[in-house]
Design a protein around this motif. Structure first.
Motif, mmCIF file in Angstrom:
data_model
loop_
_atom_site.group_PDB
_atom_site.id
_atom_site.type_symbol
_atom_site.label_atom_id
_atom_site.label_comp_id
_atom_site.label_asym_id
_atom_site.label_seq_id
_atom_site.Cartn_x
_atom_site.Cartn_y
_atom_site.Cartn_z
ATOM 1 N N UNK A 150 0.806 -1.223 0.000
ATOM 2 C CA UNK A 150 0.000 0.000 0.000
ATOM 3 C C UNK A 150 0.840 1.276 0.000
ATOM 4 N N UNK A 151 2.131 1.152 0.285
ATOM 5 C CA UNK A 151 2.937 2.328 0.626
ATOM 6 C C UNK A 151 2.977 3.380 -0.486
ATOM 7 N N UNK A 152 3.050 2.937 -1.733
ATOM 8 C CA UNK A 152 3.138 3.891 -2.847
ATOM 9 C C UNK A 152 1.774 4.441 -3.266
ATOM 10 N N UNK A 153 0.711 4.021 -2.558
ATOM 11 C CA UNK A 153 -0.649 4.447 -2.927
ATOM 12 C C UNK A 153 -1.345 5.326 -1.882
ATOM 13 N N UNK A 154 -0.971 5.173 -0.633
ATOM 14 C CA UNK A 154 -1.541 6.018 0.431
ATOM 15 C C UNK A 154 -0.456 6.374 1.435
ATOM 16 N N UNK A 155 -0.580 7.566 2.041
ATOM 17 C CA UNK A 155 0.328 7.891 3.144
ATOM 18 C C UNK A 155 -0.088 7.097 4.383
ATOM 19 N N UNK A 156 0.709 6.095 4.726
ATOM 20 C CA UNK A 156 0.408 5.262 5.896
ATOM 21 C C UNK A 156 0.552 6.106 7.165
ATOM 22 N N UNK A 157 -0.426 6.023 8.037
ATOM 23 C CA UNK A 157 -0.350 6.784 9.276
ATOM 24 C C UNK A 157 -1.020 6.046 10.410
ATOM 25 N N UNK A 158 -0.766 6.501 11.602
ATOM 26 C CA UNK A 158 -1.435 5.942 12.778
ATOM 27 C C UNK A 158 -1.704 7.094 13.738
ATOM 28 N N UNK A 159 -2.701 6.919 14.564
ATOM 29 C CA UNK A 159 -3.009 7.929 15.559
ATOM 30 C C UNK A 159 -2.028 7.816 16.715
ATOM 31 N N UNK A 160 -1.450 8.953 17.098
ATOM 32 C CA UNK A 160 -0.567 8.988 18.265
ATOM 33 C C UNK A 160 -1.329 9.521 19.456
ATOM 34 N N UNK A 161 -0.595 9.899 20.459
ATOM 35 C CA UNK A 161 -1.221 10.300 21.718
ATOM 36 C C UNK A 161 -0.957 11.787 21.954
ATOM 37 N N UNK A 162 -2.007 12.601 21.810
ATOM 38 C CA UNK A 162 -1.857 14.053 21.960
ATOM 39 C C UNK A 162 -1.327 14.425 23.339
#
Lengths: 418, 418
Positions: A150-162
């Motif tokens: 998926x890497x070249x198709x979407x910016x992979x992200x995850x929610x961190x802790x504010x």
């Protein structure tokens, strides 16, 4: 664009990070004042709460600068952002008719303490630097499978802790956590032994939305950028991250620079994302240059000793821009709020001295770095100070962020004894 | 503990979800009032803002109930939580000397609209139900590798998106997202085709901390529990979740029940976690019964048609309790705040009719369910209403949560046209 000259002399030096062209936004306190909004100009900070009270700047019916965050101002919208910048330039430019009125509200930066510039609403961290993803993927899965499909198709992200985001200068306590050594069958609860940095930029969302937004709208909604160090416990991460991603490994702290550099200040430095192997789908397709040419560096200083520059790279190395990340973030209908912070992901250039984490620089701990002091490092040792810096070089001026620094304190002997 | 009798007659029926033993906390509005705190008693809601103004309850120097969330009250601490409950029982019990003073502040529940009971600070979702993890793991990796190596040692969790948490009754718009069909080489941007529920409980953190806390301290810091449905776009999830976990697949919405059932109300229903294959390390070891015996069910109703119960299970099926999850969450030093919401993870019992998601119930879409209407379902279709319910059965009384319901609306034709 050339240097715009200010009557605050220190702002006119070509290497000074805070010329009139910059005007970054922070929150400060000094003797006898509460935390309040301020604008950096040369070696001084314009006390925005005082300037607002004196009627020198007025952007809303209610005061918005006598607050320990820029959120209320951001929430006024992009037109107010432009209006304020124009007004500040008028007040601070050489020949300003209002110099005498403004001057009493300047505080020497050396006498001020800096605080978090925003109330972080939520914090998301991406994985959008290709060299970093390739390096980490190669270490874990080999070079053939380095990038996930998926890497070249979407910016992979995850929610961190504010709740874990702190301002530059905050000491960072080495965390404990559950981890499993490769030579043990069972995990143990121990202080982290592979504590690391991640060199990133952070984008701050200044306009709330409640549905999918385009890349252009996302760019419009970004208020500004900060330096960001996503402190990472690699051994805890290795044990916990399958299958739902990093969690406690990234929850000890994320440091940001005290100054938000606005999109307007960075405008002359816009640059394109790299060529694409696969065309991006419309919802995240490039619609203009939305990266910035910002030189980045990290230094490491053992306790009480000289600092060594351990990496130099540039924000233009990102595969996905912050507007693309924000647009992707909104696809599901996810409400985005004023004060949301988006970490770019670790920024690494293509060669070894351009890598943005110790994991990559020491290749998983196998190739120790030698510092100027003669000491070697694989990961961070107690007492080490890590400092990120960033600057964009204009025609006779520099746009800086202030540094993003933190010293790592030893883990508590017993984390449950307080 | 037997039924405690109230002078609000409807509260005394053995099947009523809101007896005096319960006293759950919500936020409501009715004709002509702002959103405010309320307590359910039988078919009525005690208007806490009015009761506070009338001097019937006083817990702080400043009013805390004339607000659209319970956060300020939670922040007063566990002693205040106990004091309020005791006072409410006094006011509402049969024979109360203050009945005449209280009665004018009761609002029929049928006339009230319910709102989010808390301002969600941050939202974390876990993956801590063993049957669910085994089922999902079996589908994706086969039964031998169903549970990841870390699963029996730590409660796996990921940060969700607080901005996407909504109260029961909120319609849920089917999201668009990037996904890749197994029979295509490249991804496409499409409306989700595998939209799902996750039957969960949510624990609400009522006390802020700033360092590792023990399981006992974590239990002390939990204010109460809600029902929680973590709406999940399975096709988006499958494409995006490697390597950093679910992101947009879980960001459309998470619904919670309008009523927070306090720990005090659930006290008689405490039950142990299951036997452990591996002893847990001290930082998350069980220190007492911290699950609850709560019967859970989900119904599905096609638009305008009869509902079918599609699953029945119990919260006692969890492998990790909420206090264990919260303790784990804090190990890194992660600051936890009042209003943090922790999703339990999907709760599935050991047999097929006890599974807490359509992914499991239809075994990845291969085994359609037949509803009472004769229709079949693999995943959610437009217009379907999904409703979670939960109840703990006491001696002659029931502790309920109200339902947690949502109707799925069709995806927008063009999500970028607004």
């Amino acid at each position: 664009m050339p240097l715009m000259k200010s009557w605050v002399d220190s702002a006119n030096a070509p290497d000074h990070p805070f010329p009139l062209n910059n005007l970054p936004y922070g929150v400060f306190s000094h003797a006898g004042t509460e935390e309040r909004c301020g604008v950096a100009i040369g070696d001084m900070i314009l006390d925005m709460a005082a300037a607002e009270e004196a009627g020198l700047v007025q952007v809303a019916d209610e005061p918005v600068f006598d607050l320990p965050y820029w959120n209320d101002f951001m929430d006024l919208g992009a037109e107010a952002w432009d209006t304020l910048r124009t007004r500040l330039i008028t007040l601070l430019a050489v020949g300003s008719a209002e110099r005498a009125a403004v001057e009493p509200h300047l505080v020497p930066m050396s006498e001020a303490a800096m605080h978090m510039p925003i109330a972080v609403s939520e914090y998301t961290d991406f994985y959008a630097g290709r060299n970093h993803a390739f390096n980490v993927g190669t270490m874990f899965r080999g070079p053939e499978n380095a990038l996930p499909p998926n890497w070249l198709h979407i910016p992979i992200g995850y929610n961190g802790r504010a709740s874990s985001v702190v301002v530059s200068g905050t000491d960072i306590r080495r965390p404990w956590g559950q981890l499993k050594s490769p030579d043990h069958d069972l995990p143990a609860f121990l202080p982290c032994r592979r504590f690391d940095i991640e060199l990133e930029m952070g984008a701050i969302v200044g306009t709330a939305t409640d549905g999918p937004i385009s890349v252009q709208e996302a760019d419009d909604n970004i208020f500004g950028y900060v330096l960001l160090n996503d402190w990472s416990a690699r051994d805890i991460q290795a044990w916990e991250y399958q299958p739902l991603g990093p969690f406690q490994a990234k929850a000890t702290a994320t440091s940001i620079s005290p100054w938000i550099v606005t999109k307007a200040a960075l405008e002359p430095f816009r640059t394109d994302t790299p060529e694409r192997e696969f065309e991006l789908l419309d919802h995240i397709k490039d619609v203009g240059p939305m990266l910035y040419d910002i030189d980045l560096a990290v230094t490491m200083a053992p306790e009480g000793k000289e600092a060594t520059t351990i990496t130099r790279t540039n924000y233009n190395q990102m595969y996905y821009s912050a507007p693309q990340q924000l647009a992707h973030h909104s696809t599901s209908g996810c409400p985005m709020n004023v004060g949301d912070l988006l970490g770019s992901g670790t920024i690494s250039g293509p060669t070894k001295p351009e890598r943005g984490s110790l994991l990559e620089l020491s290749w998983g701990g196998k190739e120790p770095l030698t510092l100027n002091t003669g000491e070697t490092r694989t990961f961070i040792e107690d007492g080490d100070t890590l400092t990120l810096s960033g600057e964009a070089k204009g025609d006779g001026y520099t746009i800086g962020f202030g540094t993003c620094t933190g010293t790592v304190l030893p883990a508590l002997e017993d984390p449950y004894k307080r």
